[in-house]
Design a protein around this motif. Structure first.
Motif, PDB file in Angstrom:
ATOM      1  N   LEU A   1       0.834  -1.151  -0.006  1.00  0.00           N
ATOM      2  CA  LEU A   1      -0.040  -0.124   0.013  1.00  0.00           C
ATOM      3  C   LEU A   1       0.701   1.142  -0.086  1.00  0.00           C
ATOM      4  O   LEU A   1       0.663   2.326  -0.615  1.00  0.00           O
ATOM      5  CB  LEU A   1      -0.920   0.061   1.250  1.00  0.00           C
ATOM      6  CG  LEU A   1      -2.090  -1.019   0.934  1.00  0.00           C
ATOM      7  CD1 LEU A   1      -2.759  -1.020   2.568  1.00  0.00           C
ATOM      8  CD2 LEU A   1      -3.186  -0.514  -0.081  1.00  0.00           C
ATOM      9  N   LYS A   2       1.886   1.417   0.697  1.00  0.00           N
ATOM     10  CA  LYS A   2       2.744   2.266   0.784  1.00  0.00           C
ATOM     11  C   LYS A   2       3.231   2.615  -0.508  1.00  0.00           C
ATOM     12  O   LYS A   2       3.458   3.826  -1.238  1.00  0.00           O
ATOM     13  CB  LYS A   2       3.955   2.368   1.825  1.00  0.00           C
ATOM     14  CG  LYS A   2       5.066   3.390   1.860  1.00  0.00           C
ATOM     15  CD  LYS A   2       5.889   3.333   2.684  1.00  0.00           C
ATOM     16  CE  LYS A   2       7.068   4.421   2.876  1.00  0.00           C
ATOM     17  NZ  LYS A   2       7.150   5.166   1.873  1.00  0.00           N
ATOM     18  N   ALA A   3       3.867   1.693  -1.457  1.00  0.00           N
ATOM     19  CA  ALA A   3       4.382   1.844  -2.552  1.00  0.00           C
ATOM     20  C   ALA A   3       3.312   2.209  -3.556  1.00  0.00           C
ATOM     21  O   ALA A   3       3.415   3.024  -4.580  1.00  0.00           O
ATOM     22  CB  ALA A   3       4.885   0.384  -3.185  1.00  0.00           C
ATOM     23  N   GLU A   4       2.205   1.973  -3.606  1.00  0.00           N
ATOM     24  CA  GLU A   4       1.042   2.287  -4.186  1.00  0.00           C
ATOM     25  C   GLU A   4       0.688   3.705  -3.992  1.00  0.00           C
ATOM     26  O   GLU A   4       0.653   4.593  -4.910  1.00  0.00           O
ATOM     27  CB  GLU A   4      -0.180   1.675  -3.935  1.00  0.00           C
ATOM     28  CG  GLU A   4      -0.253   0.175  -4.583  1.00  0.00           C
ATOM     29  CD  GLU A   4      -0.279   0.225  -6.305  1.00  0.00           C
ATOM     30  OE1 GLU A   4      -1.171   0.876  -6.889  1.00  0.00           O
ATOM     31  OE2 GLU A   4       0.596  -0.360  -6.793  1.00  0.00           O
ATOM     32  N   ILE A   5       0.745   4.147  -2.698  1.00  0.00           N
ATOM     33  CA  ILE A   5       0.387   5.519  -2.314  1.00  0.00           C
ATOM     34  C   ILE A   5       1.597   6.339  -2.995  1.00  0.00           C
ATOM     35  O   ILE A   5       1.441   7.487  -3.470  1.00  0.00           O
ATOM     36  CB  ILE A   5       0.517   5.667  -0.835  1.00  0.00           C
ATOM     37  CG1 ILE A   5      -0.965   4.962  -0.268  1.00  0.00           C
ATOM     38  CG2 ILE A   5       0.469   7.034  -0.373  1.00  0.00           C
ATOM     39  CD1 ILE A   5      -0.862   4.849   1.222  1.00  0.00           C
ATOM     40  N   ASP A   6       2.837   5.913  -2.874  1.00  0.00           N
ATOM     41  CA  ASP A   6       4.000   6.871  -3.404  1.00  0.00           C
ATOM     42  C   ASP A   6       3.892   6.976  -4.797  1.00  0.00           C
ATOM     43  O   ASP A   6       3.963   7.991  -5.464  1.00  0.00           O
ATOM     44  CB  ASP A   6       5.241   5.986  -2.987  1.00  0.00           C
ATOM     45  CG  ASP A   6       5.570   5.980  -1.543  1.00  0.00           C
ATOM     46  OD1 ASP A   6       5.108   7.011  -0.890  1.00  0.00           O
ATOM     47  OD2 ASP A   6       6.718   5.618  -1.200  1.00  0.00           O
ATOM     48  N   ASN A   7       3.662   5.761  -5.664  1.00  0.00           N
ATOM     49  CA  ASN A   7       3.245   5.801  -6.889  1.00  0.00           C
ATOM     50  C   ASN A   7       2.109   7.065  -7.399  1.00  0.00           C
ATOM     51  O   ASN A   7       2.316   7.860  -8.350  1.00  0.00           O
ATOM     52  CB  ASN A   7       2.948   4.612  -7.530  1.00  0.00           C
ATOM     53  CG  ASN A   7       4.073   3.719  -7.605  1.00  0.00           C
ATOM     54  OD1 ASN A   7       5.182   4.074  -7.583  1.00  0.00           O
ATOM     55  ND2 ASN A   7       3.842   2.403  -7.652  1.00  0.00           N
TER      56      ASN A   7
ATOM     57  N   GLU B   1       3.373  10.415  -6.753  1.00  0.00           N
ATOM     58  CA  GLU B   1       4.369  10.943  -7.675  1.00  0.00           C
ATOM     59  C   GLU B   1       3.793  11.141  -9.084  1.00  0.00           C
ATOM     60  O   GLU B   1       3.981  12.258  -9.560  1.00  0.00           O
ATOM     61  CB  GLU B   1       5.377   9.740  -7.966  1.00  0.00           C
ATOM     62  CG  GLU B   1       6.467  10.158  -8.979  1.00  0.00           C
ATOM     63  CD  GLU B   1       7.492   8.903  -9.222  1.00  0.00           C
ATOM     64  OE1 GLU B   1       7.905   8.679 -10.305  1.00  0.00           O
ATOM     65  OE2 GLU B   1       7.763   8.132  -8.224  1.00  0.00           O
ATOM     66  N   GLU B   2       2.691  10.481  -9.414  1.00  0.00           N
ATOM     67  CA  GLU B   2       1.999  10.682 -10.648  1.00  0.00           C
ATOM     68  C   GLU B   2       1.339  12.057 -10.457  1.00  0.00           C
ATOM     69  O   GLU B   2       1.193  12.849 -11.535  1.00  0.00           O
ATOM     70  CB  GLU B   2       0.903   9.600 -11.128  1.00  0.00           C
ATOM     71  CG  GLU B   2       0.375   9.783 -12.547  1.00  0.00           C
ATOM     72  CD  GLU B   2      -0.466   8.521 -12.639  1.00  0.00           C
ATOM     73  OE1 GLU B   2      -1.558   8.674 -13.315  1.00  0.00           O
ATOM     74  OE2 GLU B   2      -0.019   7.476 -12.551  1.00  0.00           O
ATOM     75  N   MET B   3       0.547  12.275  -9.382  1.00  0.00           N
ATOM     76  CA  MET B   3      -0.180  13.622  -9.088  1.00  0.00           C
ATOM     77  C   MET B   3       0.833  14.740  -9.185  1.00  0.00           C
ATOM     78  O   MET B   3       0.412  15.731  -9.743  1.00  0.00           O
ATOM     79  CB  MET B   3      -0.964  13.389  -7.710  1.00  0.00           C
ATOM     80  CG  MET B   3      -2.227  12.541  -7.663  1.00  0.00           C
ATOM     81  SD  MET B   3      -2.929  12.339  -6.164  1.00  0.00           S
ATOM     82  CE  MET B   3      -3.469  14.147  -5.970  1.00  0.00           C
ATOM     83  N   THR B   4       2.013  14.509  -8.398  1.00  0.00           N
ATOM     84  CA  THR B   4       3.103  15.613  -8.422  1.00  0.00           C
ATOM     85  C   THR B   4       3.422  16.057  -9.960  1.00  0.00           C
ATOM     86  O   THR B   4       3.551  17.151 -10.472  1.00  0.00           O
ATOM     87  CB  THR B   4       4.182  15.258  -7.659  1.00  0.00           C
ATOM     88  OG1 THR B   4       3.738  14.907  -6.568  1.00  0.00           O
ATOM     89  CG2 THR B   4       5.178  16.176  -7.695  1.00  0.00           C
TER      90      THR B   4
END
Length: 132
Positions: free
Chosen positions: A93-99, A102-105
């Motif tokens: 879940l942490k990896a998914e949140i980070d992805n 990153e995409e939103m940024t």
């Protein structure tokens, strides 16, 4: 108190001393206050101290029994395995949140730059049309 007679094997995958190698894959007889089944992991007393073994069976009636030491406790891996599953899920879940962040940024930066650059705004518009 009822006792059960069980057979225990010690499987030392990393046996590097002679005492452990000597016991690897041999079958030993133990007494137990708990009715154990094949493949249960247990803590037992040995001449070398405590050890983890695996139940390989029960001593049959009439079969010679050579044990005088006891199974101390059955190892219950249920809670530990649940914690491992939980940790793996948290990491996923942490990896998914980070992805997603990153995409939103990245998308936010493009939108910001496109608001001040007509060429980038046109490219972004074309990209959005193709990416529906």
């Amino acid at each position: 108190m009822k006792t059960f007679k069980v057979k225990i094997k010690f499987e030392h995958a990393f046996a590097n001393d002679s005492a452990r190698r000597a016991t690897a894959n041999k079958e030993y007889h133990y007494l137990s206050y708990v009715d154990l089944v094949h493949s249960d992991q247990v803590v037992v007393e040995t001449q070398y101290g405590l050890a983890v073994g695996i139940v390989s069976g029960k001593v049959r009636p009439g079969e010679s029994f050579k044990g005088n030491k006891f199974v101390i406790q059955k190892i219950d891996m249920t809670a530990f395995e649940a914690l491992k599953q939980k940790q793996a899920k948290l990491e996923f879940l942490k990896a998914e949140i980070d992805n997603v962040i990153e995409e939103m940024t990245y998308e936010s930066r493009i939108e910001t730059f496109a608001s001040t650059n007509p060429t980038l705004a046109d490219l972004l518009s074309q990209f959005k049309e193709l990416n529906l």
